[in-house]
Design a protein around this motif. Structure first.
Motif, short mmCIF file in Angstrom:
data_model
loop_
_atom_site.label_atom_id
_atom_site.label_comp_id
_atom_site.label_asym_id
_atom_site.label_seq_id
_atom_site.Cartn_x
_atom_site.Cartn_y
_atom_site.Cartn_z
N ASN A 227 1.62 -14.11 -3.61
CA ASN A 227 2.31 -13.49 -2.49
C ASN A 227 1.58 -13.66 -1.16
N ILE A 228 0.75 -14.69 -1.04
CA ILE A 228 0.04 -14.95 0.22
C ILE A 228 1.06 -15.25 1.31
N GLY A 229 0.89 -14.63 2.47
CA GLY A 229 1.77 -14.84 3.60
C GLY A 229 2.98 -13.93 3.63
N LYS A 230 3.17 -13.11 2.63
CA LYS A 230 4.31 -12.20 2.59
C LYS A 230 3.92 -10.84 3.16
N ASP A 231 4.91 -10.14 3.70
CA ASP A 231 4.70 -8.81 4.25
C ASP A 231 4.59 -7.78 3.14
N VAL A 232 3.63 -6.86 3.29
CA VAL A 232 3.42 -5.81 2.30
C VAL A 232 3.20 -4.48 3.01
N ILE A 233 3.44 -3.40 2.28
CA ILE A 233 3.09 -2.06 2.71
C ILE A 233 1.94 -1.60 1.82
N VAL A 234 0.85 -1.18 2.44
CA VAL A 234 -0.35 -0.79 1.71
C VAL A 234 -0.56 0.71 1.86
N GLU A 235 -0.69 1.41 0.74
CA GLU A 235 -1.04 2.82 0.75
C GLU A 235 -2.42 2.95 0.13
N ALA A 236 -3.39 3.39 0.95
CA ALA A 236 -4.77 3.51 0.49
C ALA A 236 -5.17 4.97 0.45
N ASP A 237 -5.71 5.40 -0.68
CA ASP A 237 -6.19 6.76 -0.85
C ASP A 237 -7.63 6.83 -0.35
N LYS A 238 -7.86 7.59 0.70
CA LYS A 238 -9.19 7.70 1.30
C LYS A 238 -9.94 8.95 0.84
N GLY A 239 -9.39 9.68 -0.11
CA GLY A 239 -10.06 10.87 -0.62
C GLY A 239 -9.66 12.12 0.14
N ARG A 240 -9.83 13.26 -0.50
CA ARG A 240 -9.50 14.56 0.10
C ARG A 240 -8.09 14.61 0.66
N ASN A 241 -7.15 14.11 -0.12
CA ASN A 241 -5.72 14.12 0.23
C ASN A 241 -5.40 13.35 1.50
N LYS A 242 -6.18 12.33 1.83
CA LYS A 242 -5.91 11.48 2.98
C LYS A 242 -5.38 10.14 2.46
N ILE A 243 -4.15 9.84 2.81
CA ILE A 243 -3.54 8.58 2.41
C ILE A 243 -3.16 7.83 3.69
N VAL A 244 -3.64 6.61 3.80
CA VAL A 244 -3.38 5.77 4.97
C VAL A 244 -2.37 4.71 4.58
N THR A 245 -1.30 4.59 5.37
CA THR A 245 -0.25 3.61 5.11
C THR A 245 -0.26 2.57 6.23
N ASN A 246 -0.33 1.30 5.87
CA ASN A 246 -0.31 0.20 6.83
C ASN A 246 0.70 -0.84 6.38
N LYS A 247 1.23 -1.57 7.36
CA LYS A 247 2.11 -2.69 7.06
C LYS A 247 1.46 -3.95 7.61
N GLY A 248 1.39 -4.99 6.78
CA GLY A 248 0.76 -6.23 7.20
C GLY A 248 1.14 -7.38 6.29
N THR A 249 0.39 -8.47 6.42
CA THR A 249 0.63 -9.65 5.59
C THR A 249 -0.65 -10.00 4.84
N ILE A 250 -0.49 -10.47 3.62
CA ILE A 250 -1.64 -10.91 2.83
C ILE A 250 -2.10 -12.23 3.41
N SER A 251 -3.34 -12.27 3.90
CA SER A 251 -3.79 -13.47 4.60
C SER A 251 -4.67 -14.37 3.75
N GLN A 252 -5.63 -13.81 3.04
CA GLN A 252 -6.53 -14.64 2.24
C GLN A 252 -6.82 -13.96 0.90
N VAL A 253 -7.11 -14.79 -0.09
CA VAL A 253 -7.45 -14.30 -1.43
C VAL A 253 -8.78 -14.93 -1.84
N PHE A 254 -9.70 -14.09 -2.25
CA PHE A 254 -11.01 -14.52 -2.71
C PHE A 254 -11.19 -14.09 -4.16
N PRO A 255 -12.23 -14.55 -4.85
CA PRO A 255 -12.40 -14.20 -6.27
C PRO A 255 -12.53 -12.70 -6.54
#
Length: 79
Positions: A17-45
């Motif tokens: 799915n490189i180059g496709k738009d995604v919505i990312v929900e990241a749990d930062k702890g203590r009930n903090k959830i950050v939502t971002n919209k972006g594109t997958i740019s690079q994949v590493f091992p």
């Protein structure tokens, strides 16, 4: 052994799915959830990067590991 197969499956799905738009929900702890919209740019091992543009039109790159997805700390949804 199951965890290694799961990580390989997650890695291949993100790679396909490189180059496709995604919505990312990241749990930062203590009930903090950050939502971002972006594109997958690079994949590493061991990690992958997502380019995110915010409301101020500044672009930044955020990196996540495949184990973040495995442990449900990060959730990806295709747009």
């Amino acid at each position: 052994m199951k965890e290694i197969n799961d990580l390989n499956m997650i890695r291949s799905q993100v790679r396909s799915n490189i180059g496709k738009d995604v919505i990312v929900e990241a749990d930062k702890g203590r009930n903090k959830i950050v939502t971002n919209k972006g594109t997958i740019s690079q994949v590493f091992p061991s990690l992958f990067t997502i380019k995110v543009t915010n409301e101020y039109d500044s672009e930044r790159t955020i990196s996540y590991t495949y184990s973040d997805i495995l442990t449900s700390t990060v959730k990806l949804e295709l747009c």
